[in-house]
Write an enzyme that holds these catalytic residues in place. Sequence first.
Site, PDB file in Angstrom:
ATOM      1  N   ASP A  97       0.823  -1.180   0.095  1.00 44.76           N
ATOM      2  CA  ASP A  97      -0.061   0.136   0.041  1.00 44.76           C
ATOM      3  C   ASP A  97       0.676   1.354   0.064  1.00 44.76           C
ATOM      4  O   ASP A  97       0.432   2.098   0.711  1.00 44.76           O
ATOM      5  CB  ASP A  97      -1.000  -0.111   1.106  1.00 44.76           C
ATOM      6  N   CYS A 119      -2.255  -2.721   7.409  1.00 51.27           N
ATOM      7  CA  CYS A 119      -2.002  -3.896   6.316  1.00 51.27           C
ATOM      8  C   CYS A 119      -0.885  -4.581   6.383  1.00 51.27           C
ATOM      9  O   CYS A 119      -0.773  -5.872   6.052  1.00 51.27           O
ATOM     10  CB  CYS A 119      -2.515  -3.093   5.012  1.00 51.27           C
ATOM     11  N   LYS A 154      -6.903  -5.164  -3.182  1.00 50.46           N
ATOM     12  CA  LYS A 154      -7.898  -5.671  -1.950  1.00 50.46           C
ATOM     13  C   LYS A 154      -8.676  -4.628  -1.329  1.00 50.46           C
ATOM     14  O   LYS A 154      -8.559  -3.489  -1.796  1.00 50.46           O
ATOM     15  CB  LYS A 154      -7.001  -6.206  -0.751  1.00 50.46           C
TER      16      LYS A 154
END
Length: 194
Positions: free
Chosen positions: A11, A141, A97
């Site tokens: 990310d 994450c 995701k």
Amino acid sequence: MKAKKALLIIDVQNDFCPGGALAVSEGDRVVPVFNKYIEIFIKQKLPILADRDWHPAKTKHFKAYGGLWPPHCIQNTPGARFHPDLKLPPEAIIVSKGMDPDKDSYSAFEARDDKGRAFVDLLRSMGIRDLFVGGLATDYCVKFSILDALKLGFGVTLLTDAIKGIDVQPGDSQKAIDEMIARGAQKATYSTLS
Ligand code: VGL
Ligand code: ZN
């Protein structure tokens, strides 16, 4: 198939960097460090995987619909793009995701590639057994991806010079690091790896 190592970048997107919708303090500092890791993995012909948060505009993940977060990383918006200085090679595999409007998902193991293949199937089909992981955010994450990887039996190295956390509560990131190590992740930095 020979067991392989892979770099997993979590990310590193505009919305998690300074100026973004859910900015992680100093989130952009991981970018030059990842660029050095990327060079190592390219030289060794090892795979590079880049996870991204990839939300619909309306999702229970966002405050307005019952979740925790301001809107961020909305599909196909500038905030969802990888940081412009991140030197992802063309052969990097991108997985996404957070597309399900009815649920939160923080782990790359809930991600799919552009053909809809589940992340774990992708890793297994490539013979990947060991993941070198960093990114944003340490306490969300990165943590959930690493805990899932360990549960599934992957070897995990946490790249401690390529992570930054949100720290909703002070100390969350340190707690997350301690938990990842307690569950079996190893720590490394660029100077210990290269
Ligand atoms: C993340 C909060 C909300 C992350 C994603 O990438 O760590 N954190 N969505
Ligand atoms: Zn999100």
